[in-house]
Enzyme design. Structure first.
Site, short mmCIF file in Angstrom:
data_model
loop_
_atom_site.label_atom_id
_atom_site.label_comp_id
_atom_site.label_asym_id
_atom_site.label_seq_id
_atom_site.Cartn_x
_atom_site.Cartn_y
_atom_site.Cartn_z
N ASN A 12 0.87 -1.18 0.00
CA ASN A 12 0.00 0.00 0.00
C ASN A 12 0.91 1.24 0.00
OD1 ASN A 12 -1.82 2.04 0.50
ND2 ASN A 12 -2.30 1.40 2.59
N LYS A 64 0.10 4.25 -0.32
CA LYS A 64 -0.57 5.44 0.26
C LYS A 64 -0.36 6.65 -0.65
CE LYS A 64 0.02 3.41 4.77
NZ LYS A 64 -0.12 3.55 6.20
N HIS A 69 -9.56 0.69 4.81
CA HIS A 69 -8.29 0.91 5.53
C HIS A 69 -8.57 1.84 6.72
CE1 HIS A 69 -4.24 2.27 6.43
NE2 HIS A 69 -3.80 1.19 5.80
N GLU A 91 -7.08 4.30 7.84
CA GLU A 91 -6.93 5.73 7.53
C GLU A 91 -8.17 6.25 6.81
OE1 GLU A 91 -3.12 5.41 5.59
OE2 GLU A 91 -2.20 4.90 7.51
N GLU A 106 -5.26 -5.35 10.58
CA GLU A 106 -4.28 -4.29 10.78
C GLU A 106 -4.57 -3.53 12.08
OE1 GLU A 106 -2.31 -3.08 6.86
OE2 GLU A 106 -4.03 -1.76 7.17
N GLY A 139 2.31 2.12 10.67
CA GLY A 139 3.20 3.26 10.49
C GLY A 139 3.90 3.71 11.77
N SER A 180 3.49 -2.34 10.25
CA SER A 180 4.94 -2.31 10.41
C SER A 180 5.62 -3.64 10.06
CB SER A 180 5.32 -1.84 11.82
OG SER A 180 4.81 -0.54 12.06
C1 PEP Z 1 -0.80 -0.01 6.06
O1 PEP Z 1 -0.94 1.18 5.90
O2 PEP Z 1 -1.64 -0.78 5.59
C2 PEP Z 1 0.37 -0.48 6.80
C3 PEP Z 1 0.37 -1.70 7.24
O3 PEP Z 1 1.39 0.43 6.99
P1 PEP Z 1 2.84 0.13 7.65
O4 PEP Z 1 3.33 -1.16 7.07
O5 PEP Z 1 3.67 1.30 7.26
O6 PEP Z 1 2.61 0.02 9.11
#
Ligand code: PEP
Length: 256
Positions: free
Chosen positions: A9, A11, A96, A98, A168, A174, A214
């Site tokens: 992703n 973003k 997601h 976000e 997630e 992040g 992460s």
């Molecule tokens: C995400 O945004 O779906 C995500 C898992 O981000 P990160 O790997 O940066 O934590």
């Protein structure tokens, strides 16, 4: 056996040019590998068409980071599933955290988007996850099952077995804080068991469940080695060639 799936992703990062460089770098490594996992990249909308062109006849598929559930109409700023299929997109991330936090997505819109995605032959990657407060107050599993319940209203089992759930935890996205493999497995198992209770064994055993939060090269193998984790949704590390490739290699090792 379920085939692992690694999705990046991106973003709201990069340009058409930088995205192209990234994909070309992935292509040059992956073309020499025998892949036993699926690989998806989800660039920003403006970079999708180029990404599709660069991944034609490769093992990489292209996804979108969100979409509207309507086919067309007065929805300023939105992108419809028809627009995605027109440019060759195969996957779409739905719900997601976000999008839920900043753009008001709810379990109801997630449900409408899942139905719309299937109607247009797009594979949804449906995100669920708890906040730190919910985890610390012991409400993780209740929250995840309530998100899933809302997301799957009137979604038939044939579609559920095809979709991808991405677990997630919001506190791990992040932040550099990863759920431990045990924490991730506990929730992914609960997701599968809940789907089993809503549908049946066949559906629950077919659905692919990713962990996201992460994920990087150093923790990928341990997380992906868990029995109910079938891949990863990767944010930051999907923008770094060596990191993303190492995560794919870890999935490949598990899928082989
Ligand atoms: C995400 O945004 O779906 C995500 C898992 O981000 P990160 O790997 O940066 O934590």
């Amino acid at each position: 056996m379920r085939k692992p799936i690694i999705a990046g992703n991106w973003k709201m990062n990069g340009t058409i040019a930088s995205g192209s460089i990234l994909i070309e770098a992935f292509n040059s490594v992956l073309q020499d590998m025998e892949l036993s996992c699926d690989v998806v990249v989800c660039p920003p909308f403006t970079a999708i068409e180029r990404a599709v062109a660069l991944t034609r006849d490769t093992a990489i598929a292209v996804g979108a980071q969100t979409m509207d559930y309507h086919d067309a109409g007065a929805f300023t700023g939105e992108i419809s599933p028809l627009m995605l299929t027109e440019v060759g997109v195969n996957y779409v991330i739905i719900g997601h955290s976000e999008r839920r936090e900043y753009y008001g997505e709810t379990d109801e819109t997630v449900n409408a988007k899942i139905k719309s995605a299937f109607h247009h032959n797009l594979t949804p990657i449906v995100c669920v996850g708890e906040s730190l407060e919910q985890r610390e107050s012991g409400h993780t599993l209740d929250w995840i099952t309530s998100q899933l319940k809302g997301a799957l209203v009137d979604v038939p089992k044939e579609q559920v077995s095809q979709l991808i759930v991405a677990y997630e935890p919001i506190w791990a996205i992040g932040t550099g804080k990863t759920a431990t493999a045990d924490q991730a497995e506990e929730v992914c198992k609960e997701i599968r068991d809940y789907i089993r209770s809503l549908y049946d064994d066949e559906t629950a055993d077919a659905v692919r469940i990713q962990y996201g939060g992460s994920v990087k090269s150093e923790n990928a193998l341990e997380i992906l080695g868990e029995p109910n984790i079938d891949g990863a949704l990767v944010g930051g590390a999907s923008l770094v060639v060596d990191e993303f490739i190492d995560i794919i290699k870890a999935a490949n090792q598990i899928g082989a």
